[in-house]
Design an enzyme around this catalytic site. Structure first.
Site, PDB file in Angstrom:
ATOM      1  N   ARG A 130       0.825  -1.216   0.000  1.00  0.00           N
ATOM      2  CA  ARG A 130       0.000   0.000   0.000  1.00  0.00           C
ATOM      3  C   ARG A 130       0.865   1.275   0.000  1.00  0.00           C
ATOM      4  O   ARG A 130       0.470   2.306  -0.535  1.00  0.00           O
ATOM      5  CB  ARG A 130      -0.938  -0.008   1.220  1.00  0.00           C
ATOM      6  CG  ARG A 130      -2.075   1.018   1.140  1.00  0.00           C
ATOM      7  CD  ARG A 130      -3.090   0.791   2.250  1.00  0.00           C
ATOM      8  NE  ARG A 130      -4.271   1.617   2.103  1.00  0.00           N
ATOM      9  CZ  ARG A 130      -4.607   2.615   2.916  1.00  0.00           C
ATOM     10  NH1 ARG A 130      -3.834   2.911   3.947  1.00  0.00           N
ATOM     11  NH2 ARG A 130      -5.699   3.324   2.705  1.00  0.00           N
ATOM     12  N   ILE A 190      -7.157   7.509  -0.985  1.00  0.00           N
ATOM     13  CA  ILE A 190      -7.054   6.051  -1.074  1.00  0.00           C
ATOM     14  C   ILE A 190      -7.927   5.558   0.076  1.00  0.00           C
ATOM     15  O   ILE A 190      -7.806   6.022   1.203  1.00  0.00           O
ATOM     16  CB  ILE A 190      -5.577   5.599  -0.985  1.00  0.00           C
ATOM     17  CG1 ILE A 190      -5.473   4.080  -1.094  1.00  0.00           C
ATOM     18  CG2 ILE A 190      -4.890   6.063   0.263  1.00  0.00           C
ATOM     19  CD1 ILE A 190      -4.023   3.596  -1.290  1.00  0.00           C
ATOM     20  N   SER A 191      -8.863   4.660  -0.244  1.00  0.00           N
ATOM     21  CA  SER A 191      -9.871   4.284   0.753  1.00  0.00           C
ATOM     22  C   SER A 191      -9.252   3.569   1.944  1.00  0.00           C
ATOM     23  O   SER A 191      -8.156   3.003   1.860  1.00  0.00           O
ATOM     24  CB  SER A 191     -10.912   3.376   0.125  1.00  0.00           C
ATOM     25  OG  SER A 191     -11.594   4.051  -0.885  1.00  0.00           O
ATOM     26  N   GLN A 192     -10.015   3.561   3.018  1.00  0.00           N
ATOM     27  CA  GLN A 192      -9.622   2.819   4.209  1.00  0.00           C
ATOM     28  C   GLN A 192      -9.451   1.339   3.834  1.00  0.00           C
ATOM     29  O   GLN A 192     -10.299   0.773   3.129  1.00  0.00           O
ATOM     30  CB  GLN A 192     -10.745   2.982   5.236  1.00  0.00           C
ATOM     31  CG  GLN A 192     -10.496   2.319   6.551  1.00  0.00           C
ATOM     32  CD  GLN A 192     -11.709   2.432   7.475  1.00  0.00           C
ATOM     33  OE1 GLN A 192     -12.766   2.917   7.065  1.00  0.00           O
ATOM     34  NE2 GLN A 192     -11.549   1.985   8.691  1.00  0.00           N
TER      35      GLN A 192
END
Lengths: 809, 246
Positions: B68, B94-96
């Site tokens: 990530r 950037i999503s959880q």
């Protein structure tokens, strides 16, 4: 350098106050554009604590302020002029992201710095006024009068300026106005050369400041900023007004396709569109070509329901017509006569003038009449009756969290409003209201409950026989008929929903299986709610629901506030703090603002006490009286002023006029009240007698207003605008006049009994005013505007009993 | 006036940013394990709301294997494995990780699937999908982001991801039909072309909420007979301040 003679520089105070109030309003506008309204409210509320800081500072440096009044006054005025524009430039460059505040602790530091910076201009103005009161303590009434009248003039001036110029230009003008106050001060003083040079240099800097530095840097998370990142997107038209900034955006390569809740079964696509953004968000669209050859995709959104029931709907009223989607829908279905009501005249101008050809306006212009008014004002004054009244979905917000408009009062969807709408429906006519949906649902359930209550209040025995409620993926339309739905209509509603894949939430004879078939929710929330709200369990259902969905009235018009204290432990108990996301953002923002303001106010009020403690001459009774008195009147003034602004907005019907007129009247007549205090004192009237009379006046007028408001609303709203403004003024002026008296009376009394406490009292009043602005909103959500006004009356009575100096002397 | 000068000097301090220090791989492995543990924790916490006790092993393996930190800007790299959304610039996030895992799990990806993603963003979601299906097609509307993500995915060797800078509304007709579609853009309605490009039996996932808070997910399901339904799940999860290392 000393101000001339023994008289205070009233003109300078007037100009400073006018500029400061205008600046405050401007900042709210600027930050509503850059961030979102609720954050703007919080930031500016806290920045006003500059007034409280001023009280503490001058208390600590009282002797210095008296000795070097001239120099310090000039420095503060100069710094106000410079900081008004300077702090905004710095704050804009600070990478603060309101949306990330609950995730990223560094955002709190940036927010704190924002508060500090923005409080500076208010601190400098407050210093100037407080020092002048300290220096010319025999003229406190006159100084406070000039302060209030100046602020009243500022209220009108900023509305005019916002109508004429871009906010960035006004920022420059206000900075120059601050510097002009410095120039006036110089004209009243002796030595001028160095000070004049400083002023001149500052003015030149402000004038020459590159415009690009002042360009608004919107949060990159707002819809407009996001859209502008796409290739081939450009702004075609941008316009600022006192209520909004409206941008019209063209996307040449990738078309906009805005069609809230469009059915997946729609055979027609969305035509080319222009995007319209209000304050950089809340997107709506203008369709190219307008009506075209038929309803097209507009037949496949939930709001098309009333047009598909087999009746010709000739006379249609479109409420909050915005960029015209509902007008086009009515026109496409062949309605002959459409009244479109929209308070923001700019939106109307976009479709009927600026982009008329694009919107295909000439083809339907003959069938549409525009009215610049609120939905309520029109419904109350209309002599026409309609086949259909429509209220469509508001603009779509891209980044604002749910509930950000929680504390924006609105009178469009109260029970009283629905009663007004039903009253102008023809027999057999329809009222159709479409809202966005959320999960679990909140606003839609409140709307249904409100409609049921309005129907019952109108004597309808079985409201359920008149209602149909359908929902798409993200919109829900509630249809209310003036009469029972016929079997034919019920059949058509079923067909409409089935062919478009919409679910039924309520329909006479609905079956369970129809309620959660296409757009499947975790529970059939809508249908469950409809059954409960139409049955005997309505009260229990509303009380037990996790959000506040109780119908709202005109006296408590917070339709979007769904926060419930009792649900808070339940939400917070969810593992992983999951429940925080289920709490609407608006209410917690208010609570956060209040907590921060209370903490800051306590520091600002208590800090000077450490210094004052050393002064044996000041009895603790004096201090307690000063705290109680100035806190009480600081809270009470804004409690009444803000409640009046909201309630008169309903009567006047034009939010812009209402705010400008109410604010101006309040400040102007309070100023006159303050000047009268000075005159009465010079005539020998005792302070306590004047105070008693003013408190009595406030009590009588406020109570009379509370008692008469219902009658006034009913009878005044149908009068012409001028008459409504006049009637509102007749109530406001004497009340404001009386409310302008307690502050100078208290300050004069303090000046006589404990002169060292005068600046402290000023600071306490400033802190209380900041708390009051936040508390007034919170309280009105809980106990309504009338409750807030009654609290204010109680506070004025407390002030009457705690006039400083009464016990000490 | 000294107090004023002090105040000003405090005010002029630059904002504090996260450290962008390079982090050794073994430390990242540990952080990645923490992230997986945080996701599993969240799944247990929200089991009732999302109607599942755990995510599939394949999805969690993919979450554990995709780096990530390669998908976030330098300035927030130190927070890359926290179970929280992160800003990646240009108003994008950037999503959880929990939401990424949930959306992926809801898609029920199978090895031979062909999946379309609308809104490439940083490319992280596409990278996760690339470990789970045979072909990923990803469309980004903002050219700058799309170009960066394409280069990143290529550099990191996600060869089964095809990217395109275009309007996601029309989908990717040449590559259709798809077994699954993920939409990460804010939309006023579900684009009919996307529904048409969905295979019978396929599903589309649409998150609804602000950029830092997904409030619910809509699953669009196309039945074998071609009929379409939508279904909502509420995955609300929120971990302020502390990040995922709890």
């Amino acid at each position: 350098m000393r101000p001339v003679g023994a008289s205070p520089p009233l003109v300078v105070i007037f100009l400073l106050s006018a500029t400061a109030l205008a600046y405050e309003v401007l900042l709210v506008r600027l930050f509503s554009i850059i961030h979102w309204h609720h954050f703007a409210f919080m930031i500016i509320s806290l920045a006003l604590l500059g007034y409280g800081v001023s009280g503490s500072l001058i208390t600590l440096f009282r002797q210095l302020c008296l000795r070097r009044y001239g120099e310090l006054m000039f420095i503060n005025v100069l710094l106000f002029g410079i900081s008004a524009i300077g702090v905004f430039l710095i704050v804009q460059r600070m990478p603060f992201n309101a949306l990330e505040i609950l995730w990223d602790s560094s955002q709190w530091l940036r927010l704190f710095l924002t508060y500090l910076l923005l409080s500076l201009p208010f601190l400098f103005v407050a210093n100037s006024i407080a020092m002048t009161m300290l220096r010319f303590d025999a003229s406190i009434g006159r100084i406070y009068g000039a302060d209030l009248i100046g602020a009243g003039a500022g209220a009108i001036a900023i509305m005019l300026l916002l109508s004429l110029f871009e906010p960035q230009t006004i920022l420059r003008l206000l900075s120059l106005a601050g510097l002009a106050a410095g120039l006036l001060l110089l004209r009243m003083s002796g030595r001028r050369s160095l000070s004049a040079a400083l002023l001149g240099a500052a003015a030149v800097l402000v004038i020459l400041l590159p415009s690009s530095w002042l360009e608004l840097r919107l949060s990159e998370y707002k819809g407009l900023e996001q859209t502008l990142l796409v290739d081939g997107v450009g702004i075609l038209d941008s316009h600022s007004s006192p209520v909004s900034r409206i941008d019209v955006v063209e996307s040449r390569q990738i078309p906009f396709r805005h069609a809230p809740g469009l059915s997946l079964q729609s055979p027609s696509g969305v035509p080319e569109q222009l995007g319209v953004f209000v304050d950089g968000d809340a997107m709506s669209a203008i369709d190219r070509g307008g009506v075209g050859t038929g309803p097209g995709y507009r037949a496949y959104v939930s709001s098309a329901l009333p047009y598909e029931l087999g009746r010709r709907l000739d006379e249609v009223l479109v409420l909050n017509s915005g960029t015209g989607a509902d007008i086009l829908q009515a026109a496409a279905y062949g309605s002959d006569s459409i009244d479109a009501v929209e308070a923001d005249a700019r939106l109307t101008k976009l479709i009927s003038d600026i982009f008329a050809d694009y919107a295909g306006w000439p083809a339907i212009a003959g069938r549409v009449s525009f009215h610049a008014a609120t939905a309520r004002a029109w419904a109350a004054s209309s002599t026409r009756h309609y086949d259909l009244i429509v209220r469509g979905v508001p603009g779509a917000s891209s980044g604002g969290a749910a509930g950000v408009f929680a504390f924006a009062a609105g009178f469009d969807l109260t029970v009283d409003a629905i009663e007004d709408y039903l009253a102008i429906l023809k027999p057999g006519g329809y009222l159709a209201i479409t809202l966005w949906t959320d999960t679990p649902p909140k606003g839609n359930l409140r709307l249904f409950a409100s409609v049921v209550e309005a129907l019952k209040a109108s004597g309808v025995g079985e409201p359920g026989r008149r209602l149909a409620w359908i929902r798409s993926w993200n919109t829900a339309t509630l249809l209310v008929k003036q009469g029972d739905l016929t079997d034919d209509e019920i059949g058509r509603i079923r067909d409409f929903a089935r062919t478009r894949g919409f679910d039924l939430a309520w329909l006479p004879g609905i079956e369970e299986a129809e309620a959660n078939r296409y757009q499947i929710l975790p529970r059939a929330y809508f249908h469950e709610a409809a059954q409960a709200l139409l049955g005997d369990r309505a009260t229990d259902y509303i009380a037990d629901y996790e959000y506040d969905i109780e119908p709202v009235r005109d006296s408590d018009p917070y339709f979007n506030d769904h926060f419930r204290w009792k649900s808070l432990p339940q939400f917070l108990a969810l593992p992983g703090r999951a429940g925080i996301a289920m709490i609407d953002a608006g209410y917690p923002t208010l609570i956060a603002s209040l907590l921060q303001a209370v903490a800051a106010a306590l520091v600002l009020i208590l800090l000077p006490l450490l210094f004052l403690k050393r002064k044996a001459s000041l009895a603790s009774g004096s201090r307690l009286h000063v705290i109680l008195y100035f806190t009480a009147i600081g809270l009470a003034f804004l409690f009444i002023e803000l409640s009046f602004i909201e309630l008169l907005t309903l009567i006047i019907g034009q939010p812009l006029y209402a705010v400008a007129i109410t604010l101006c009247l309040f400040l102007l007549f309070s100023g006159l009240g303050s000047l009268t205090v000075q005159w009465l004192q010079e005539k020998g009237f005792a302070t306590a007698v004047i105070l008693r009379s003013s408190v009595f006046g406030i009590l009588v007028i406020t109570l009379a207003y509370i008692l008469l408001r219902g009658w006034m609303t009913e009878h005044l709203m149908s009068l012409p605008l001028f008459a409504r403004i006049l009637a509102a003024s007749l109530f406001t002026a004497p009340l404001a006049f009386a409310m302008g008296m307690p502050f100078p009376l208290g300050l004069t009394a303090t000046s006589r009994s404990a002169p060292a406490l005068v600046p402290w009292a000023w600071g306490i009043n400033g802190c209380a005013s900041v708390l009051s602005a936040i508390l007034a909103v919170l309280l009105s959500m809980e106990i309504g505007f009338h409750g807030v006004m009654l609290c204010a009356v109680a506070l004025y009575l407390l002030a009457w009993r705690t006039l400083p100096g009464t016990r000490a002397t | 006036m000294k107090s004023f000068l002090f105040l000003f000097s405090v005010l002029m301090m630059p904002p504090i940013f996260a450290s962008a220090a390079e982090t050794p791989d073994d430390e990242l492995a540990e952080e990645r394990r923490d992230m997986i543990a945080a996701i599993e924790n969240d799944v247990r916490d929200t089991a009732r709301l999302i109607n599942r006790e755990s995510f599939s092993e394949r999805v969690m393996d993919a979450m554990a294997s995709v780096p990530r930190h390669e998908f976030v800007p330098e300035r927030v790299r130190a927070k890359a494995y926290e179970n929280r959304p992160l800003p990646i610039g240009r108003g994008q996030t950037i999503s959880q990780p929990y939401i990424v895992a949930l959306m992926t799990d809801l898609l029920e990806p199978r090895p031979g699937d062909r999946v379309l993603e609308i809104g490439t963003g940083s490319g992280y979601q596409a990278a996760i999908l690339s470990r789970l299906v045979s072909d990923v097609y990803s469309i980004e509307i903002i050219s700058e982001l799309g170009e960066q993500a394409t280069a990143r995915l290529q550099r990191l060797g996600y060869d089964n991801v095809s990217t395109r800078i275009a309007d996601g509304y029309d989908g990717w007709p040449e590559a259709a039909p798809f077994d699954g579609i993920l939409v990460t853009a804010a939309i006023s309605h579900i684009p009919p072309p996307l529904v048409r490009q969905l295979k019978p039996g396929g599903r589309m996932i649409i998150p609804v909420g602000t950029r830092f808070q997904t409030q619910y997910l809509t699953i669009v399901e196309k039945e074998p007979d071609g009929s379409v339904t939508t279904r909502q799940v509420i995955p609300v999860i929120f971990v302020p301040f502390t990040g995922g290392h709890q």
